[in-house]
Design a protein around this motif. Structure first.
Motif, PDB file in Angstrom:
ATOM      1  N   ILE A 588     -42.801  -5.358   9.926  1.00 25.67           N
ATOM      2  CA  ILE A 588     -43.223  -4.586  11.089  1.00 25.67           C
ATOM      3  C   ILE A 588     -43.264  -3.101  10.740  1.00 25.67           C
ATOM      4  O   ILE A 588     -44.160  -2.371  11.166  1.00 25.67           O
ATOM      5  N   ARG A 590     -44.008  -1.959   7.916  1.00 27.78           N
ATOM      6  CA  ARG A 590     -45.217  -1.737   7.131  1.00 27.78           C
ATOM      7  C   ARG A 590     -46.462  -1.741   7.995  1.00 27.78           C
ATOM      8  O   ARG A 590     -47.398  -0.993   7.735  1.00 27.78           O
ATOM      9  N   VAL A 591     -46.486  -2.592   9.031  1.00 29.94           N
ATOM     10  CA  VAL A 591     -47.681  -2.685   9.865  1.00 29.94           C
ATOM     11  C   VAL A 591     -47.787  -1.474  10.796  1.00 29.94           C
ATOM     12  O   VAL A 591     -48.840  -0.861  10.904  1.00 29.94           O
ATOM     13  N   PHE A 592     -46.693  -1.131  11.469  1.00 32.75           N
ATOM     14  CA  PHE A 592     -46.752  -0.067  12.486  1.00 32.75           C
ATOM     15  C   PHE A 592     -46.146   1.238  11.980  1.00 32.75           C
ATOM     16  O   PHE A 592     -46.597   2.308  12.352  1.00 32.75           O
TER      17      PHE A 592
ATOM     18  N   SER B 132     -38.674 -13.295   9.510  1.00 31.44           N
ATOM     19  CA  SER B 132     -39.183 -11.939   9.507  1.00 31.44           C
ATOM     20  C   SER B 132     -40.705 -11.929   9.569  1.00 31.44           C
ATOM     21  O   SER B 132     -41.313 -11.181  10.340  1.00 31.44           O
ATOM     22  N   MET B 136     -43.394 -10.874  12.728  1.00 31.61           N
ATOM     23  CA  MET B 136     -44.457  -9.898  12.479  1.00 31.61           C
ATOM     24  C   MET B 136     -45.793 -10.474  12.949  1.00 31.61           C
ATOM     25  O   MET B 136     -46.575  -9.786  13.634  1.00 31.61           O
ATOM     26  N   SER B 139     -45.898 -10.565  16.675  1.00 37.77           N
ATOM     27  CA  SER B 139     -46.020  -9.271  17.341  1.00 37.77           C
ATOM     28  C   SER B 139     -47.479  -8.841  17.428  1.00 37.77           C
ATOM     29  O   SER B 139     -47.819  -7.986  18.238  1.00 37.77           O
ATOM     30  N   LEU B 140     -48.347  -9.404  16.589  1.00 35.95           N
ATOM     31  CA  LEU B 140     -49.777  -9.101  16.723  1.00 35.95           C
ATOM     32  C   LEU B 140     -50.517 -10.188  17.490  1.00 35.95           C
ATOM     33  O   LEU B 140     -51.457  -9.910  18.229  1.00 35.95           O
ATOM     34  N   PHE B 292     -49.646  -9.492   3.624  1.00 35.06           N
ATOM     35  CA  PHE B 292     -49.975  -8.214   4.247  1.00 35.06           C
ATOM     36  C   PHE B 292     -51.466  -8.022   4.488  1.00 35.06           C
ATOM     37  O   PHE B 292     -51.892  -6.959   4.914  1.00 35.06           O
ATOM     38  N   PRO B 295     -51.975  -8.856   8.922  1.00 34.81           N
ATOM     39  CA  PRO B 295     -52.109  -7.907  10.033  1.00 34.81           C
ATOM     40  C   PRO B 295     -53.543  -7.473  10.276  1.00 34.81           C
ATOM     41  O   PRO B 295     -53.954  -7.309  11.427  1.00 34.81           O
TER      42      PRO B 295
END
Lengths: 673, 318
Positions: A588, A590-592, B132, B136, B139-140, B292, B295
């Motif tokens: 998170i 890294r994303v935000f 984790s 993540m 959350s998106l 990654f 996202p």
């Protein structure tokens, strides 16, 4: 009459302060602790009953009283109407829970005599703010609330960090009160009608109202923790003893919300079209920023403090929506949004108190608030773990607990907003909806992290592995609050109906009666449009889980074997091989975080062949602090440096300075029209 | 009489989703295997796997807590309830008003919340990395899902799935830009939520690439069976959701005559089969992403959904 009884209760709380000092000196700290918190518990329960009686009073009589206190001949005005009685319930329910918790927790306090005299006065001040019916009493009570909480923040003054927190808090509280003072000055107008009744009768003209609105947002927002005025909150709330943290986060921020609602919805007359835009934008931004900050923290109580900021953002977004609907005359939609906001006020006061109680119990049992030092507490503190988990589920807005209901109502209100004619709102509302959805999802991540690394896994330090379950008073307080969270989650109709007179008095409309709906569902508009039944969802979950368990244990297998966890063949893995809270937040971050905190990860590898450990450093920047507070602090330091020069002048220079000042003042007088 | 029929209808739906979910997973696996020119396991293999797992002893890690043992039941119960409230072959379910679409998403959210906690309970690195990454992704995916729901709810004027599905079946809907954007976003979210390629790979057991499988690595026996069944139910749920909102043909109310109900069931099974084949084709054609890159993939869904919602707020005709 109600207000007189309530004032007697407040007087009793104030009287407890000198008693605390006297008893503390003569009787020792254990007796005094029990006495003061016990008395506070009884008085707050009484006040809570009074507030409930006047909230559920069918005739909705407004009870007023004028005391011959304060300014001579003018007196201090107090009044309990629907809005005040709702917030009195929030204040005193939180106060009663905190006092019950403190009956156990307060015994472990290092120097309880620094806490005991201020605690009842702090409770009394919050009650008075809500009851005040003129600007003078409001400001005096507000300042009393700030000062007593400041004294509680620095009660453990030997820790340097707490002193810094207290200093910043004092500055920000002073700034907030100054804004409110100016706001009330403008509201009172040239005639100086400072009683709320007079202000209500003659609301200010548009330009003045706009200025009052801005000052009210700044003044109440700095106490509630709206971004960017939040800087003091995550420092001060964790520094206080845990039951006081619960009051500050769960209750005092709500008193600030009360101030905002009172000024903007009640005193200020017709809102202008752009007010709701401002409130919505600030609310949405606060919600997301608050939870992103919370995800980056290691200190358990600081995680909770930042999460308070997030919830305040959600509340303000709902209030902004209500303001937008009110401006356009859509009273039923405004009622929906305002009910959502006020219900979230109530809900947040419950689960945030619960979580701070849990954090306090953990702090007591282990001596640390750093979640990287904890772990595995579910085995040592099973009951605390259970209630803390309930709080985490509630605050993550997950059904069937109460946090979800207010979130759901907010989303239902957002779905009504295409009816708003203004273009700014048409673009702003869906964006705020997305921000709220994002903050809800991130809040769930944040509380998986907070619970998972505190209570689950293996103990990371000896302190965590030697923890003991907390005492029965603390547990009782936590269980009661958790039960209230469940009740508000599965029977929300009762609470929505209780809010109806409050909403009616502020926006001139109300939600349909909920308690008469079949099966106790809640139906904001019509059943074909949306409905939710927390009770049924809860019963369904329990029963289908039980059916599954019964069937599987009966028909298949109910045997359990224990074995070591799989560690890729390495036996007896050290507890350091567990995932850490920092690495949990890494995706998170890294994303935000690369945008919001300018987060950077710097990995240093030792040269080949070397046995030195590799290092990973994470850099985070608090951009709000760096770009707003640091320049102001630097500016003040710079000015102080320059002014310092004035201390070392010769007598001639001083005399000429005095002479110049005199001439300048006379000139001003001469030119003044 | 009407009550008994409604209860039978609701009960039938609950049993149907429970029985069809493993079959759907088996079907997708079979099609994927055939596309790769393999024979593949028989269609009924998931049932056999589940029964085998149920009969085995559950092996718990030494320091697993009570929460670890309760979570599989909770996850299964929550997913089952959510799946049985989505209209499949018939709408107007008895309890459909107890949770609207927003509540349904939130019920799935609580299942995920607890599963992520289960990943942290034993205290190994696998569980942690899985949890984790799962939060993540969530959350998106969750905000994207909510924005899609906003769009659809604004078009249908309701968040009630039965009403929405009936509205989508009426001629009033027409072709809309926001519906198209919403559909693309919903498919992306469904892929991510169900841990399918390219976000996650349900078949892999290579630690560094997996998300969902890493999180539940410590589960075994009956606990694992329930979590797998919940995952299968979730896949069925998302396909049913897309079907009832975007291709609602053949869905009948409980008052319909048996012929229409039969047509409804056949149409539903047909939709599942088509969706299963499309999923298998998509998964065979595409490679898994790095974690990654996810996202960006989900961010696209979020932006599309936000755009769709904005269009709806700006004008009713989009």
């Amino acid at each position: 009459m109600m207000v007189v009884y309530a004032l007697f209760g407040v007087a009793a709380l104030v009287a407890l302060a000198p008693i605390a000092v006297a008893f503390g000196v003569s009787q020792g700290k254990d007796t005094t602790t029990t006495l003061i918190y016990g008395a506070c518990l009884i008085v707050t329960l009484g006040l809570c009953t009074i507030a409930l009686l006047s909230l559920f009073d069918v005739s909705h009589t407004i009870s007023q009283a004028t005391l011959p206190l304060g300014l001579p001949w003018l007196g201090a005005h107090f009044r309990i109407d629907a809005l005040a009685s709702f917030f009195l319930v929030v204040v005193n329910l939180g106060g009663a829970a905190a006092s019950l918790f403190a009956l156990g927790y307060g015994r472990h306090e290092e120097s309880p005599l620094r806490v005991l005299p201020f605690y009842p006065v702090y409770l009394a001040a919050m009650n008075l703010v809500v009851m005040a019916d003129d600007a003078f009493s409001f400001l005096v009570s507000w300042e009393f609330m700030s000062l007593t909480s400041w004294a509680l923040v620095i009660s453990n003054h030997r820790v340097r960090e707490n002193l810094r927190a207290g200093f910043i808090y004092l500055l920000m509280a002073g700034f907030g009160t100054l804004s409110l003072l100016l706001a009330f000055g403008l509201l009172a107008g040239a005639a100086g009608n400072y009683a709320f009744d007079a202000i209500r009768a003659a609301p200010p003209v548009a330009g003045v109202a706009a200025l009052v609105f801005i000052l009210a947002i700044v003044g109440t927002g700095s106490k509630a923790g709206l971004i960017p005025l939040h800087a003091w909150l995550p420092l001060a709330h964790p520094a206080a003893p845990s039951h006081v943290s619960a009051l500050m986060s769960g209750v005092m921020t709500k008193v600030a919300v009360y101030g905002f609602v009172r000024i903007v919805f009640d005193l200020l007359g017709t809102p202008a079209w752009w007010w709701s835009l401002v409130v919505l934008a600030i609310g949405g931004a606060t919600a997301v920023m608050g939870v992103l900050y919370a995800l980056m923290q290691r200190d358990l109580k600081r995680v909770l403090a930042y999460s308070t900021i997030e919830n305040i953002g959600i509340i303000f977004a709902a209030l902004g929506l209500a303001l937008a609907f009110k401006t356009e005359g859509l009273n039923w939609a405004a009622a929906l949004a305002l009910t959502a906001g006020l219900f979230h006020v109530f809900n947040h006061s419950l689960f945030k108190s619960l979580l701070f109680f849990g954090a306090g119990s953990v702090l007591n049992a282990t001596g640390t608030r750093d979640i990287e030092q904890l772990g595995g507490l579910i085995h040592r503190m099973p009951q605390t773990a259970f209630v803390f988990l309930a709080g985490c589920v509630a605050i993550s807005a997950l059904p069937p607990l109460n946090g979800f209901v207010s979130e759901w109502l907010t989303f239902q209100a957002i779905l009504q907003s295409p009816q708003l004619p203004s273009w700014g709102l048409k673009l702003m509302v869906p964006a705020v909806g997305a921000l709220l959805a994002l903050s809800a999802a991130l809040a769930a991540a944040c509380f998986v992290r907070a619970f998972g690394f505190t209570f689950l896994g293996r103990a990371r330090t000896p302190a965590a592995s030697g923890a003991q379950e907390t005492d029965s008073n603390s547990l009782a307080a936590m269980y009661i609050v958790a039960a209230l969270c469940l009740i508000a989650g599965i029977l929300p109709g009762v609470f929505i109906d209780a809010l109806a007179p409050v909403v009616q008095s502020l926006v001139g409309g109300r939600m349909p009666v909920q308690t008469s709906v079949e099966w106790l569902s809640i139906v904001p508009i019509a059943e074909s449009r949306s409905s939710y039944n927390g009770l049924l969802v809860f019963v369904f979950m329990i029963s289908s889980g039980a059916i599954a368990a019964f069937a599987i244990h009966r028909l298949a297998s109910d045997k359990v074997r224990r074995g070591p966890a799989w560690g890729c063949g390495y036996p007896d893995a050290s507890t350091a091989t567990q995932y850490t809270a920092d690495s949990f937040a890494q995706p998170i971050r890294r994303v935000f975080g690369t945008v919001v905190f300018r987060a950077r990860e710097i990995g240093e590898m030792p040269p080949p062949g070397s046995t030195e450990p590799a290092r990973l450093t994470v850099e985070l920047h608090d951009l709000i602090w760096d770009s707003l507070y640091a320049p102001i602090a630097a500016g003040v330091a710079f000015a102080a440096e320059r002014l310092n020069y004035l201390q070392f002048l010769t007598i001639r220079s001083y005399l000429s300075l005095v002479f110049t000042a005199l001439v300048l003042l006379l000139l001003v007088l001469a030119i003044w029209p | 009489m009407a009550v008994i029929r409604d209860i039978a209808f609701q009960g039938g739906q609950m049993l149907l989703v429970l029985l069809l979910a493993p079959l759907l997973t088996g079907f997708v696996r079979k099609v994927k295997a055939r596309l790769l020119r393999r024979q593949g396991p028989p269609l009924l293999q998931p049932y056999r796997d589940l029964i085998r797992l149920m009969r085995k002893d559950a092996v718990l890690a030494d320091n697993a807590s009570w929460l670890f043992r309760v979570i599989p039941y909770f996850v299964f119960a929550a997913t089952w309830i959510a799946a049985s409230l989505v209209p499949t072959f018939g709408s107007g379910l008895l309890f459909s008003w107890s949770a609207d679409l927003i509540a349904l998403i939130a019920v799935l959210g609580s299942a995920r919340f607890f599963l992520a906690l289960a990943g942290l309970d034993v205290g190994t690195a696998f569980g942690g990395i899985g949890s984790s990454r799962e939060v993540m992704i969530a959350s998106l995916a969750e905000p994207a899902m909510l924005m899609i729901m906003f769009t659809l709810a604004l078009i249908a004027g309701s968040t009630q799935l039965s009403t929405m599905s009936a509205f989508m079946n009426s001629p009033e809907v027409g072709l809309r830009v926001s519906l198209g954007l919403g559909l693309i976003a919903l498919i992306i979210v469904a892929i991510a939520e169900n841990a399918r390629i390219p976000v996650d790979n349900p078949a892999t057991h290579l630690e560094l690439t997996m998300v969902h499988e890493a999180m539940v690595l410590e589960y075994s026996g009956r606990h694992l069976a329930q979590i797998e069944l919940a995952a299968m139910l979730k896949l069925l749920l998302y396909i049913s959701l897309i079907a009832c909102l975007f291709v609602p043909w053949g869905i009948s109310p409980p008052t319909a005559d048996p012929v229409h109900l039969a047509i409804g069931v056949v149409a539903y099974v047909g939709k599942l089969a088509v969706a299963g084949v499309m999923l298998a084709l998509f998964e065979t054609a595409i490679a898994k992403m790095r974690v990654f890159r996810v996202p960006g993939f989900l961010g696209a869904a979020l932006m599309l959904a936000l755009l769709a919602a904005l269009l709806r707020f700006v004008s009713r005709s989009f």
